[in-house]
Structure formats: structure tokens, C-alpha cells
Design a protein around this motif. Structure first.
Motif, PDB file in Angstrom:
ATOM      1  N   GLY A 124      35.164  24.522  48.754  1.00  0.00           N
ATOM      2  CA  GLY A 124      36.580  24.548  48.870  1.00  0.00           C
ATOM      3  C   GLY A 124      37.163  24.268  47.267  1.00  0.00           C
ATOM      4  N   GLY A 125      36.553  24.509  46.266  1.00  0.00           N
ATOM      5  CA  GLY A 125      37.280  24.183  45.121  1.00  0.00           C
ATOM      6  C   GLY A 125      37.998  24.992  44.434  1.00  0.00           C
ATOM      7  N   LEU A 126      38.083  26.200  44.708  1.00  0.00           N
ATOM      8  CA  LEU A 126      39.330  27.288  44.378  1.00  0.00           C
ATOM      9  C   LEU A 126      40.724  26.680  44.741  1.00  0.00           C
ATOM     10  CD1 LEU A 126      37.552  30.805  44.903  1.00  0.00           C
ATOM     11  CD2 LEU A 126      37.382  29.217  42.856  1.00  0.00           C
ATOM     12  N   ASP A 127      41.602  26.720  43.609  1.00  0.00           N
ATOM     13  CA  ASP A 127      42.575  26.406  43.691  1.00  0.00           C
ATOM     14  C   ASP A 127      43.676  27.612  44.097  1.00  0.00           C
ATOM     15  OD1 ASP A 127      42.347  23.747  42.923  1.00  0.00           O
ATOM     16  OD2 ASP A 127      42.371  24.183  40.966  1.00  0.00           O
ATOM     17  N   HIS A 128      43.441  28.603  43.634  1.00  0.00           N
ATOM     18  CA  HIS A 128      44.369  29.713  44.006  1.00  0.00           C
ATOM     19  C   HIS A 128      43.348  31.101  44.366  1.00  0.00           C
ATOM     20  CE1 HIS A 128      46.489  27.473  41.008  1.00  0.00           C
ATOM     21  NE2 HIS A 128      47.565  27.619  42.060  1.00  0.00           N
ATOM     22  N   PRO A 129      42.623  30.950  45.518  1.00  0.00           N
ATOM     23  CA  PRO A 129      41.551  31.882  45.925  1.00  0.00           C
ATOM     24  C   PRO A 129      42.395  33.549  45.895  1.00  0.00           C
ATOM     25  CG  PRO A 129      42.193  30.528  47.543  1.00  0.00           C
ATOM     26  CD  PRO A 129      42.773  29.711  46.564  1.00  0.00           C
ATOM     27  N   THR A 130      43.699  33.506  46.737  1.00  0.00           N
ATOM     28  CA  THR A 130      44.293  34.953  46.659  1.00  0.00           C
ATOM     29  C   THR A 130      44.400  35.527  45.496  1.00  0.00           C
ATOM     30  OG1 THR A 130      45.222  33.965  49.002  1.00  0.00           O
ATOM     31  CG2 THR A 130      46.098  36.038  47.828  1.00  0.00           C
ATOM     32  N   VAL A 131      44.922  34.768  44.345  1.00  0.00           N
ATOM     33  CA  VAL A 131      45.405  35.211  43.257  1.00  0.00           C
ATOM     34  C   VAL A 131      44.314  35.735  42.391  1.00  0.00           C
ATOM     35  CG1 VAL A 131      46.656  34.840  41.028  1.00  0.00           C
ATOM     36  CG2 VAL A 131      47.466  33.754  42.928  1.00  0.00           C
ATOM     37  N   ILE A 132      43.025  35.031  42.648  1.00  0.00           N
ATOM     38  CA  ILE A 132      41.791  35.460  41.754  1.00  0.00           C
ATOM     39  C   ILE A 132      41.220  36.499  42.483  1.00  0.00           C
ATOM     40  CG2 ILE A 132      39.426  34.550  41.456  1.00  0.00           C
ATOM     41  CD1 ILE A 132      40.321  31.788  41.101  1.00  0.00           C
ATOM     42  N   ALA A 133      41.297  36.437  43.805  1.00  0.00           N
ATOM     43  CA  ALA A 133      40.523  37.793  44.606  1.00  0.00           C
ATOM     44  C   ALA A 133      41.539  38.973  44.266  1.00  0.00           C
ATOM     45  CB  ALA A 133      40.592  37.443  45.982  1.00  0.00           C
ATOM     46  N   LEU A 134      42.658  38.831  44.095  1.00  0.00           N
ATOM     47  CA  LEU A 134      43.334  40.267  43.675  1.00  0.00           C
ATOM     48  C   LEU A 134      43.445  40.658  42.404  1.00  0.00           C
ATOM     49  CD1 LEU A 134      46.833  39.300  45.794  1.00  0.00           C
ATOM     50  CD2 LEU A 134      44.841  40.966  46.497  1.00  0.00           C
ATOM     51  N   LEU A 135      43.071  39.698  41.525  1.00  0.00           N
ATOM     52  CA  LEU A 135      42.886  40.301  40.066  1.00  0.00           C
ATOM     53  C   LEU A 135      41.656  40.771  40.056  1.00  0.00           C
ATOM     54  CD1 LEU A 135      44.261  36.767  38.408  1.00  0.00           C
ATOM     55  CD2 LEU A 135      45.211  39.280  38.023  1.00  0.00           C
ATOM     56  N   LEU A 136      40.638  40.195  40.471  1.00  0.00           N
ATOM     57  CA  LEU A 136      39.322  40.707  40.393  1.00  0.00           C
ATOM     58  C   LEU A 136      39.140  42.188  41.302  1.00  0.00           C
ATOM     59  CD1 LEU A 136      37.272  37.555  41.252  1.00  0.00           C
ATOM     60  CD2 LEU A 136      37.589  38.742  39.080  1.00  0.00           C
ATOM     61  N   LEU A 137      40.097  42.293  42.247  1.00  0.00           N
ATOM     62  CA  LEU A 137      40.007  43.456  42.861  1.00  0.00           C
ATOM     63  C   LEU A 137      40.620  44.581  42.257  1.00  0.00           C
ATOM     64  CD1 LEU A 137      39.191  44.702  45.883  1.00  0.00           C
ATOM     65  CD2 LEU A 137      41.538  44.148  46.487  1.00  0.00           C
ATOM     66  N   ALA A 138      41.381  44.238  41.160  1.00  0.00           N
ATOM     67  CA  ALA A 138      42.381  45.470  40.232  1.00  0.00           C
ATOM     68  C   ALA A 138      41.022  45.999  39.786  1.00  0.00           C
ATOM     69  CB  ALA A 138      43.222  44.907  39.523  1.00  0.00           C
ATOM     70  N   GLY A 139      40.233  45.157  38.758  1.00  0.00           N
ATOM     71  CA  GLY A 139      38.887  45.610  38.354  1.00  0.00           C
ATOM     72  C   GLY A 139      38.087  46.474  39.102  1.00  0.00           C
ATOM     73  N   VAL A 140      37.766  45.967  40.281  1.00  0.00           N
ATOM     74  CA  VAL A 140      36.961  46.938  41.146  1.00  0.00           C
ATOM     75  C   VAL A 140      37.582  48.148  41.360  1.00  0.00           C
ATOM     76  CG1 VAL A 140      35.729  46.739  43.407  1.00  0.00           C
ATOM     77  CG2 VAL A 140      35.941  44.657  42.188  1.00  0.00           C
ATOM     78  N   ALA A 141      38.813  48.110  41.495  1.00  0.00           N
ATOM     79  CA  ALA A 141      39.635  49.447  41.979  1.00  0.00           C
ATOM     80  C   ALA A 141      39.339  50.458  40.940  1.00  0.00           C
ATOM     81  CB  ALA A 141      40.948  49.253  42.596  1.00  0.00           C
ATOM     82  N   GLY A 142      39.415  49.963  39.973  1.00  0.00           N
ATOM     83  CA  GLY A 142      39.581  50.830  38.721  1.00  0.00           C
ATOM     84  C   GLY A 142      38.224  51.230  38.397  1.00  0.00           C
ATOM     85  N   LYS A 143      37.037  50.402  38.343  1.00  0.00           N
ATOM     86  CA  LYS A 143      35.472  50.840  38.069  1.00  0.00           C
ATOM     87  C   LYS A 143      35.023  51.454  39.226  1.00  0.00           C
ATOM     88  CE  LYS A 143      33.803  49.286  34.770  1.00  0.00           C
ATOM     89  NZ  LYS A 143      33.869  49.784  33.418  1.00  0.00           N
ATOM     90  N   SER A 144      35.431  51.438  40.669  1.00  0.00           N
ATOM     91  CA  SER A 144      34.736  52.174  41.529  1.00  0.00           C
ATOM     92  C   SER A 144      35.540  53.000  42.280  1.00  0.00           C
ATOM     93  CB  SER A 144      34.329  50.953  42.789  1.00  0.00           C
ATOM     94  OG  SER A 144      33.357  50.155  42.325  1.00  0.00           O
ATOM     95  N   ALA A 145      36.646  53.402  41.544  1.00  0.00           N
ATOM     96  CA  ALA A 145      37.462  54.525  41.827  1.00  0.00           C
ATOM     97  C   ALA A 145      38.171  54.345  43.157  1.00  0.00           C
ATOM     98  CB  ALA A 145      36.746  55.857  41.754  1.00  0.00           C
ATOM     99  N   GLN A 146      38.870  53.330  43.532  1.00  0.00           N
ATOM    100  CA  GLN A 146      39.389  53.120  44.814  1.00  0.00           C
ATOM    101  C   GLN A 146      40.998  52.865  44.847  1.00  0.00           C
ATOM    102  OE1 GLN A 146      37.391  52.086  48.095  1.00  0.00           O
ATOM    103  NE2 GLN A 146      36.542  53.719  46.422  1.00  0.00           N
ATOM    104  N   PHE A 147      41.646  53.509  45.759  1.00  0.00           N
ATOM    105  CA  PHE A 147      43.120  53.572  45.651  1.00  0.00           C
ATOM    106  C   PHE A 147      43.534  52.368  44.996  1.00  0.00           C
ATOM    107  CE2 PHE A 147      47.130  52.999  47.598  1.00  0.00           C
ATOM    108  CZ  PHE A 147      48.034  54.327  47.332  1.00  0.00           C
TER     109      PHE A 147
END
Length: 664
Positions: free
Chosen positions: A206-229
């Protein structure tokens, strides 16, 4: 050798092959093909050996510090788990097939040496992403793949389509990579390390302070690399590159990297229910939107490109419902049949002799001329449509089973809304996938287009690869009983409910498309090719169907939309025009981003030229004018100087008198 030493050699061999290929491409062209194939083949053999030694039941890690950083260390780390070793085998197998296939497909291409070297470098970068146990090292492979895709998509740089496509692919993926990099730094700051194992331990505690922000930032890179909407628009345009490159990008590298990244770090995303819902919505829009777009495309490679986007949507959907095993299972299955689809499409284009006949509405007489491509592509399309017992059935059913469990609340931490969203979208997409797969098969091999000139038998290197890839496309689903040992023990066996629903949806989609094809074929039999159809062009006139089919890129969105024999047009109705253009997302992005950026650039240019430069020119003009005035005063005439001195003295005297008078 130890397992970790063998794993280090896997990405190193293709890298050395790429370097040697670039150095010897001009001076020793006879070594180019061996340097393209042998290092990749050796890497595949080592990847298989690593997988056998790893065994799927334990994680092997090794690390050495790269350099002291003073804060968060960066380490050369390996992490060999079940996901990593199996995906590495897929990468090696597809890359080897692509290199062998390319020796025939590009045998007359003068730029083959640089092409082969870039493919080897691309493969090495993906191996690095797969085996890396450190996020910064993973990022190196992630970015190398981006620059390789830029060069490979733009291989035919003489054409404006290839130049535009390569630039678009690079910029759109970089748009996602910026927040991705920020997310990696934020993740490392919370975990105190870039090591994947340390990050997972931090999440577990449980050591992540801002899991939602981090996940959404990472998701942006995934959307670009894996060609997701909404960052998927670069992938259909990337079809301007050589067909073997498309097979490599779609099946085993680049676009699968994002899915693999989430699968490895799924606990980070699962720490935020909001992030999982966003992922589920993204997967849903991607699946349905890309399937509809695939139904409206006339270019065979663009159909397959939208198909890849949709199948990646299945994978991200599986991740959204907390089932990484199903996601990676579908990644492996999809890698086999999608590589086969693209390489078979390349054989179709090669047989036609020109890329202009990549338009399915213009294909005819190819079924008997290229039987190898016909039969192997049939196998791959059945796998894509998830018809049992082909591999796609088992992997797609695993995704639907995972969504069903999440919908019933059986997966801890996953909102039931995410489960129902993915399950509903997955079933609808199964129907649409079978429909566009049937449309591709009917138009490509049973179309009524004119028969192209016979360019002889396909090279043996091409046909052999097709049959090699047909084996896993047909039989990989049999591994459904073995793979859970490599994926943490979770079952991948289809259930009766999802099997009936998924297969039923696929059969309905295929039958609907066949009925529409029979109807449109009957209508087309009464419509001569080249007839003017009621589709307005930009000038208010009309466009001939034959002209559109011959020059699909010149007509953009309406390419293939005017063919009276297109069953996709009948099924989609008024939606067809919008689906053919990818629902106008490029136009929307042009309005929202491109035009404002261009306007801002014009404003900056105006301010620079008309304001800043004016001040600069003024600053230079004032001393110049003063110098001119002083220069004219320097006449060299002593009488003039004495007269000026006398006049100045008089003026000073008058001024002194006036001041004294005023003071009195």
C-alpha cells in the motif's frame, strides 16, 4: 551457461546482427541475408531454451547497478517469469518468420540491407522490453522501437503516404510517451526504485501515494504504443510500410508492448478502481469502433490494421477485469494468426504485382493462383473470428470468461461495471469480427474484380513461412491446459455460457455477411465496372467506382465506399461513410490540435518577424543614422570647423545670458 546469461544473449544477438548488417550492407551484400536471419534464429533458439529452463513455475531475477545516481538507482536487471519467457518465444518466432519472408518479398529492393538491419534492431528492442526487470531499461527498448517504426513505416519514403505515416506514427506515440515517462518517475519516487519487483512489493504494502494519477499517466503511453482509443489513429496509416513490417509491428513488437507492460504491472493499475474503469471503457470503445471501421475498409491491410486495434482491445479488456493470464494468452494466440494474416496479405499483393490492387474490390482470380495464401489465410481468418477449434476461439473465450467472473463480482478489487462493460463489448465485437473476417475472405478470394497479370509462383521463402505460422494458428489453443502453470495457475478453460454466446455471435456475424455478399453480388452483376455511382466528390460531381478502386488513397475516406458489390456497405448503411474514415477522428484532431498549433505558430512567426525584428532593426538603425550625421559633419575643411566652433560659442553665450536674466 546460466539461464540469466542465455537471457542476456537473446536481445544481444539481433543487436549485433543489426550493427553488422549496417556496416557490411554496402561492402559485402552477400552477408546481408545471413546476418538478418541467423542472429534472430539463434535468439529464438535461446529464448526457447530460457523458457524451458525457467519452467513457468518460478521467477528468475538478476541485477547489477548501472551507475550511481545519488537517488533512485538504475539497474541492468532481468526478470524472467512465465509471461516474459513465452512472449520472448513469440517475438523470436515471428521476427524469424518475417526475416525469412522478407528475403523473398523484398528480394529486388535496393534498400533491403538497411531494412533487414532495422528489423533486427526492432526485434532486439522488444526482447529488451520483455526481459527487462528495470523500468528505465525497459524504457530504452520502448523508445528504440519507436524510432525503428519511424524508419520502417517510411521505408518507401518516395511516396507521400509513407512519409506522412511514419511521421504520424512517431508523433502520436510520442504524445503518449511524455505522460508515460512522468508516470514512471512518479512510480519510482513512491517505490524508491525502478526495479519491477520493488514496485510490486510497494504496491502490495500500500505504498503508492497517488495510484490513480500514476495509472492514468502510464495508460497514456500504453494507449499510444498499443494503438488504443484515442491514440490509435496512427496504426491504419502505418500500412504504407512494407507488409512484413506490418506483420512484425502488429504481431510481436510495438503494439503488444503496451499490453505486456500492463500485464507485468497490473497491481499498479488494480490499486485504483477508477483506473480499471477507464481501462475498460477504453477497451470497449476500441473494440467496437475498430470493428465497425474494419467493416468499411477496402484496402486489405487497413482491414487487418483495424482488426489488430480491436484484438488489442480484447487484451486491454482482459486486463481491465483483472485477468492478465487471459490477456497474455490472447496476445500469444493473436501474434501467430495476425502475423499469418499480414504475410498472407503480402502474398496476395505480391501476386497482384502492385499495391494498387490491395483494394479488395479490385481483386479477382487469385484463389487458384496462390493456393498457399488462400488456405493459410482461411485458417488465420477462422482463428480471428474465434471459430472452434482454432486458436483464437480459446484465447478470446478466456477473455470473455474473465469478464464474466468480474461482472459477477468474483474478482476482488475489480468493479462489476468494468466486467459487464467488457463482456458486452466483447460479445458484440465477436459478431463484428466474424463479419469483417468473412467480408475480407469473400472479397479477396471470391471477388469479381479483374484478374491481375500472373507474376508467377510465390517465392518458397514466403510460402514456407505461411504454413509454419498456420500450425500455431490452428493448434495453439490446445495449450489451454498447460498455460495456467506459466500464468500463475488461473484456469483458461472456456465455460459453456461464454462459448455458446461467443461462438453464436461469431456465426451470426459470418452468416449476415455471407447473406449481404450474395445480395450485393447479384446487384453488382447488373452493374458494369466503371459505372458512375451516386457518391458526390469534393467538387459536387460524382466519382467512378473503378477510379476509386484503382487509386484508393487519392480518394481518402470514400475509397471502397462506392463499390456496389461491397456487403459491408449494405450492413452498415448510413454509418458506412463515417466508419470508412475512422469516424473522422483525424478531422477532429485537426480541428482541436493541428489547426490551433499551426495558428499559434503563425502568431509566433508574426511576432518574431514584425515585432521583435522591428525592435532589432530599429536598435541598429538609430546608431547608423547618428553615424551618418556625424560622418557628414566631418568635411575636413578648417574654415567650416572654425565657423561651427564660433556658432557654438555664440549659442552658449546667448544661453548663459538668458539663464542669468531669468535668475535675476
Amino acid at each position: 551457461m546460466t539461464t540469466t546469461t542465455l537471457a542476456v544473449l537473446v536481445p544481444l544477438l539481433p543487436f549485433l546482427g543489426a550493427v553488422a548488417g549496417l556496416l557490411l550492407g554496402r561492402t559485402a551484400p552477400g552477408f546481408v541475408r545471413p546476418l538478418a536471419i541467423l542472429p534472430t534464429l539463434a535468439a529464438l533458439a535461446l529464448a526457447v531454451l530460457v523458457a524451458v529452463r525457467q519452467g513457468g513455475d518460478r521467477t528468475i531475477e538478476a541485477a547489477t547497478q548501472l551507475t550511481p545516481t545519488g537517488s533512485v538507482p538504475i539497474e541492468l536487471a532481468l526478470r524472467l517469469d512465465g509471461f516474459a519467457v513465452l512472449v520472448a518465444v513469440l517475438v523470436g518466432a515471428v521476427a524469424t518468420c518475417v526475416q525469412v519472408y522478407s528475403t523473398g518479398y523484398l528480394r529486388d529492393d535496393p534498400r533491403y540491407p538497411s531494412y533487414a538491419a532495422l528489423v533486427s534492431l526492432f526485434t532486439s528492442a522488444m526482447f529488451l522490453v520483455v526481459y527487462s526487470g528495470d523500468l528505465m531499461v525497459l524504457l530504452v527498448g520502448w523508445e528504440i522501437m519507436g524510432i525503428c517504426s519511424y524508419f520502417l513505416v517510411g521505408h518507401y519514403w518516395e511516396t507521400p503516404e509513407a512519409r506522412a505515416a511514419s511521421l504520424k506514427a512517431f508523433l502520436v506515440t510520442k504524445l503518449g510517451d511524455v505522460p508515460f515517462l512522468i508516470g514512471l518517475f512518479a512510480l519510482a519516487a513512491d517505490a524508491g526504485s525502478f526495479r519491477i519487483s520493488a514496485v510490486l512489493d510497494t504496491v502490495a504494502d500500500g505504498g503508492l501515494d497517488h495510484p490513480t494519477v500514476i495509472a492514468l499517466l502510464l495508460l497514456a503511453g500504453v494507449a499510444g504504443k498499443s494503438a488504443q482509443f484515442p491514440l490509435h489513429t496512427w496504426l491504419p496509416d502505418a500500412m504504407a510500410g512494407p507488409t512484413p513490417v506490418s506483420a512484425l509491428i502488429h504481431a510481436a513488437t510495438m503494439v503488444t508492448a503496451g499490453v505486456y507492460f500492463i500485464a507485468r504491472l497490473l497491481p499498479v493499475f488494480a490499486a485504483s478502481g477508477a483506473a480499471l474503469v477507464v481501462l475498460a471503457v477504453m477497451a470497449t470503445v476500441t473494440m467496437i469502433g475498430s470493428a465497425l471501421a474494419a467493416l468499411a475498409q477496402d484496402d486489405i491491410k487497413r482491414v487487418l490494421a483495424y482488426s489488430t486495434i480491436g484484438q488489442l482491445g480484447y487484451m486491454t479488456g482482459a486486463l481491465a477485469v483483472g485477468d492478465p493470464g487471459a490477456a497474455v494468452f490472447h496476445l500469444l494466440s493473436h501474434g501467430a494468426f495476425k502475423a499469418l494474416l499480414f504475410l498472407a496479405a503480402g502474398a496476395v499483393i505480391h501476386a497482384a504485382g502492385t499495391n494498387s490492387l490491395a483494394a479488395m474490390s479490385r481483386m479477382g482470380g487469385l484463389r487458384t493462383r496462390i493456393p498457399d495464401a488462400y488456405w493459410t489465410m482461411t485458417v488465420a481468418l477462422l482463428a480471428l473470428a474465434a471459430i472452434p477449434p482454432f486458436s483464437g476461439f480459446f484465447s478470446k473465450e478466456a477473455v470473455l470468461v474473465g469478464a464474466e467472473h468480474a461482472a459477477h463480482g468474483d474478482v476482488a478489487g475489480v468493479p462489476t461495471a468494468a466486467g459487464w462493460t467488457v463482456l458486452t463489448a466483447g460479445l458484440l465485437t465477436a459478431l463484428l469480427t466474424a463479419a469483417y473476417a468473412a467480408r475480407l475472405w469473400l472479397l479477396a478470394f471470391r471477388g469479381r474484380g479483374p484478374e491481375a497479370a500472373d507474376h508467377g509462383r510465390q517465392p518458397l521463402a514466403m510460402t514456407t513461412v505461411l504454413w509454419v505460422l498456420a500450425i500455431p494458428s490452428l493448434g495453439f489453443g490446445l495449450a489451454v491446459g498447460v498455460l495456467p502453470e506459466w500464468f500463475g495457475g488461473e484456469s483458461l478453460t472456456p465455460t459453456l455460457t461464454t462459448s455458446v454466446l461467443g461462438t453464436g455471435a461469431a456465426l451470426v456475424g459470418g452468416l449476415l455477411m455471407y447473406g449481404a455478399w450474395r445480395h450485393t453480388s447479384a446487384v453488382a452483376a447488373r452493374t458494369p465496372m466503371g459505372a458512375v455511382v451516386a457518391h458526390p466528390d469534393a467538387d459536387g460531381g460524382h466519382v467512378e467506382a473503378e477510379a476509386i478502386a484503382l487509386h484508393p488513397r487519392a480518394y481518402g475516406d470514400i475509397a471502397g465506399a462506392c463499390d456496389p458489390a461491397d456487403p459491408g456497405r449494405l450492413l452498415l448503411g448510413p454509418l458506412h461513410r463515417h466508419a470508412a474514415s475512422g469516424f473522422h477522428l483525424d478531422a477532429v484532431y485537426t480541428v482541436l490540435f493541428v489547426r490551433p498549433v499551426k495558428a499559434a505558430a503563425e502568431l509566433v512567426r508574426f511576432l518574431d518577424r514584425e515585432v521583435v525584428d522591428t525592435y532589432v532593426r530599429g536598435a541598429g538603425a538609430l546608431p547608423r543614422w547618428l553615424g551618418t550625421a556625424v560622418r557628414r559633419a566631418q568635411t575636413g575643411n578648417v574654415q567650416t570647423y572654425v565657423s561651427a566652433l564660433f556658432a557654438g560659442t555664440v549659442l552658449l553665450a546667448v544661453a548663459a545670458v538668458l539663464v542669468a536674466t531669468a535668475g535675476a
